[in-house]
Design a protein around this motif. Structure first.
Motif, PDB file in Angstrom:
ATOM      1  N   ALA A  33     -21.946   8.189   1.585  1.00 25.89           N
ATOM      2  CA  ALA A  33     -21.766   9.076   2.743  1.00 25.89           C
ATOM      3  C   ALA A  33     -22.248   8.926   4.422  1.00 25.89           C
ATOM      4  CB  ALA A  33     -21.442  10.554   2.679  1.00 25.89           C
ATOM      5  N   THR A  34     -22.945   8.245   4.338  1.00 20.05           N
ATOM      6  CA  THR A  34     -23.942   7.958   5.588  1.00 20.05           C
ATOM      7  C   THR A  34     -23.751   6.283   5.759  1.00 20.05           C
ATOM      8  OG1 THR A  34     -25.766   9.330   5.146  1.00 20.05           O
ATOM      9  CG2 THR A  34     -25.972   7.150   7.413  1.00 20.05           C
ATOM     10  N   THR A  35     -22.706   5.315   5.271  1.00 20.39           N
ATOM     11  CA  THR A  35     -22.690   4.046   4.900  1.00 20.39           C
ATOM     12  C   THR A  35     -21.016   4.387   5.691  1.00 20.39           C
ATOM     13  OG1 THR A  35     -23.994   3.198   3.491  1.00 20.39           O
ATOM     14  CG2 THR A  35     -22.397   2.015   3.982  1.00 20.39           C
ATOM     15  N   ARG A  36     -20.250   5.161   4.785  1.00 15.81           N
ATOM     16  CA  ARG A  36     -18.811   5.379   5.557  1.00 15.81           C
ATOM     17  C   ARG A  36     -19.169   5.588   6.692  1.00 15.81           C
ATOM     18  NH1 ARG A  36     -15.480   9.290   1.486  1.00 15.81           N
ATOM     19  NH2 ARG A  36     -14.720   8.816   2.425  1.00 15.81           N
ATOM     20  N   ALA A  37     -19.724   6.463   7.226  1.00 16.11           N
ATOM     21  CA  ALA A  37     -19.907   7.417   8.317  1.00 16.11           C
ATOM     22  C   ALA A  37     -19.671   6.421   8.938  1.00 16.11           C
ATOM     23  CB  ALA A  37     -20.608   8.552   8.867  1.00 16.11           C
ATOM     24  N   LEU A  38     -21.049   5.640   9.483  1.00 15.87           N
ATOM     25  CA  LEU A  38     -21.329   3.992  10.321  1.00 15.87           C
ATOM     26  C   LEU A  38     -20.653   3.117  10.496  1.00 15.87           C
ATOM     27  CD1 LEU A  38     -25.040   3.735   9.297  1.00 15.87           C
ATOM     28  CD2 LEU A  38     -24.225   5.003  11.055  1.00 15.87           C
ATOM     29  N   LEU A  39     -19.334   2.302   9.507  1.00 19.14           N
ATOM     30  CA  LEU A  39     -18.840   1.528   9.800  1.00 19.14           C
ATOM     31  C   LEU A  39     -17.413   2.139  10.473  1.00 19.14           C
ATOM     32  CD1 LEU A  39     -18.498   0.713   5.579  1.00 19.14           C
ATOM     33  CD2 LEU A  39     -19.400  -0.612   7.491  1.00 19.14           C
ATOM     34  N   GLU A  40     -17.969   3.817  10.080  1.00 24.37           N
ATOM     35  CA  GLU A  40     -16.214   3.850  10.922  1.00 24.37           C
ATOM     36  C   GLU A  40     -16.137   3.911  12.273  1.00 24.37           C
ATOM     37  OE1 GLU A  40     -14.435   7.922   9.387  1.00 24.37           O
ATOM     38  OE2 GLU A  40     -14.828   7.190   7.353  1.00 24.37           O
ATOM     39  N   ASP A  41     -17.965   4.395  12.665  1.00 26.42           N
ATOM     40  CA  ASP A  41     -18.261   4.876  14.066  1.00 26.42           C
ATOM     41  C   ASP A  41     -18.907   4.164  14.738  1.00 26.42           C
ATOM     42  OD1 ASP A  41     -16.919   7.675  13.307  1.00 26.42           O
ATOM     43  OD2 ASP A  41     -18.621   8.919  13.029  1.00 26.42           O
ATOM     44  N   THR A  42     -19.439   3.089  14.175  1.00 23.44           N
ATOM     45  CA  THR A  42     -20.606   1.789  14.565  1.00 23.44           C
ATOM     46  C   THR A  42     -19.602   0.514  14.654  1.00 23.44           C
ATOM     47  OG1 THR A  42     -22.279   1.590  13.162  1.00 23.44           O
ATOM     48  CG2 THR A  42     -21.897   3.168  14.793  1.00 23.44           C
ATOM     49  N   ASP A  43     -20.358  -0.787  15.180  1.00 23.76           N
ATOM     50  CA  ASP A  43     -20.173  -1.585  15.247  1.00 23.76           C
ATOM     51  C   ASP A  43     -21.628  -2.057  14.561  1.00 23.76           C
ATOM     52  OD1 ASP A  43     -17.771  -2.019  15.949  1.00 23.76           O
ATOM     53  OD2 ASP A  43     -18.952  -1.616  18.273  1.00 23.76           O
TER      54      ASP A  43
END
Length: 332
Positions: A284-294
């Motif tokens: 879940a944290t991976t998905r959030a970082l993929l969506e919100d960061t580069d």
């Protein structure tokens, strides 16, 4: 002076009128109260009139258990002219919306279509009708992730799959979400009239490439869920230390219990083993970082405790059937 705010009824389908094709495949959308219009208009767009340049192989109409004005999620009613007798000659019935308890009249009408060799297409909550008829017993069915647990409880002989956008068994097809209606309808055209015709319709609608049924549904990012008092301290500690390698033995030591006791507590209170709970939080944290960061995948892997980009990609693909790069392109 007081003015009325009642909106006039909407008449569907909205396709331009055209002479019916010779020997058309008759598609009927069965609609209900508080109808969502997107799956109806998607089906109408595929099976309705496409203009003089595209051969018309289908006819399309709406029906309802009680013809007349019907409420919609848009706030404006639609007017449905035909009752359940429209299903008497239907070759395909698209069940675009329903409740968990369809009436006997609706069940009888849909069962009649299936008994005659017709095709049943159930979208989202429409799945409860073929489920109630036993048409999905022992079969895999695409179901929206919000309905998966309820469907399994009511109809335990069905194999619900809340990860794919549609499943087609030929006589019965299911689409988990409204957005998959267009894909499933184009899939039917492809099966009956070939890829070229399906592509012509898709281009006419300026639709993106038809998605295969195996494409994944993406539910919202999971939260930590409930935090039972007996596990709250441990769960908070795990979330604060995602980047660190943590074993079940480490969790048990933090909680002052044996690994077996901890595993039983997780199963009883959260429904999953402790290692699975931790992996789901990392993904879940991976998905959030993929969506919100580069951030590069290697950096994300380190931050979420998956050690390497190779391990992250393997875990991510197993869980979501896609790659981190493809996921980022879709959601950035």
């Amino acid at each position: 002076m007081t003015t009325s705010t009642t909106r006039p009824p909407i008449t569907l389908p909205v396709c331009p009128p055209a002479p019916p094709p010779p020997n058309p495949h008759r598609v009927v959308a069965l609609v209900g109260e508080n109808q969502e219009l997107y799956p109806v208009t998607s089906a109408s767009a595929v099976f309705g009139y496409q203009g003089q340049e595209i051969p018309q192989h289908y006819s399309f109409r709406l029906c309802a258990e009680r013809p007349g004005p019907l409420t919609t999620t848009l706030g404006s009613p639609i007017h449905v002219e035909h009752g359940l007798d429209a299903l008497d000659t239907a070759d395909t019935v698209i069940i675009a919306s329903w409740t968990v308890s369809p009436t006997p009249a609706v069940l009888d009408a849909v069962a009649g279509v299936h008994a005659r060799g017709g095709r049943i297409v159930a979208v989202c909550a429409g799945i409860y009708i073929p489920a109630a008829l036993g048409l999905l017993d022992g079969r895999r069915a695409s179901v929206h992730w919000e309905l998966s647990a309820d469907l399994a409880a009511r109809h335990p002989r069905i194999v619900p799959d809340d990860t794919v956008i549609y499943v087609d068994h030929g006589d019965v097809a299911t689409a988990g979400a409204s957005a998959a209606t267009l894909d499933l309808c184009l899939h039917q055209v492809l099966q009956q009239h070939g890829a070229s015709h399906a592509m012509r319709i898709g281009r006419q609608l300026a639709a993106g490439p038809r998605r295969e049924g195996c494409q994944r549904q993406y539910p919202p990012l999971p939260t930590t869920g409930p935090m039972p008092d007996s596990l709250a301290g441990l769960l908070e500690w795990l979330l604060a230390n995602l980047a660190n390698p943590i074993t079940v033995e480490d969790m048990a030591a933090f909680s002052g219990v044996s690994p077996r006791t901890l595993t039983r507590q997780f199963a009883d209170q959260l429904g999953v083993p402790p290692a699975r709970w931790l992996l789901e939080r990392r993904l879940a944290t991976t998905r959030a970082l993929l969506e919100d960061t580069d951030l590069p995948v290697e950096t994300i892997a380190t931050r979420v405790g998956l050690s390497s980009a190779v391990n992250l990609r393997r875990r991510f693909h197993t869980a979501l059937n896609t790659t981190p790069a493809a996921y980022r392109r879709s959601f950035r």
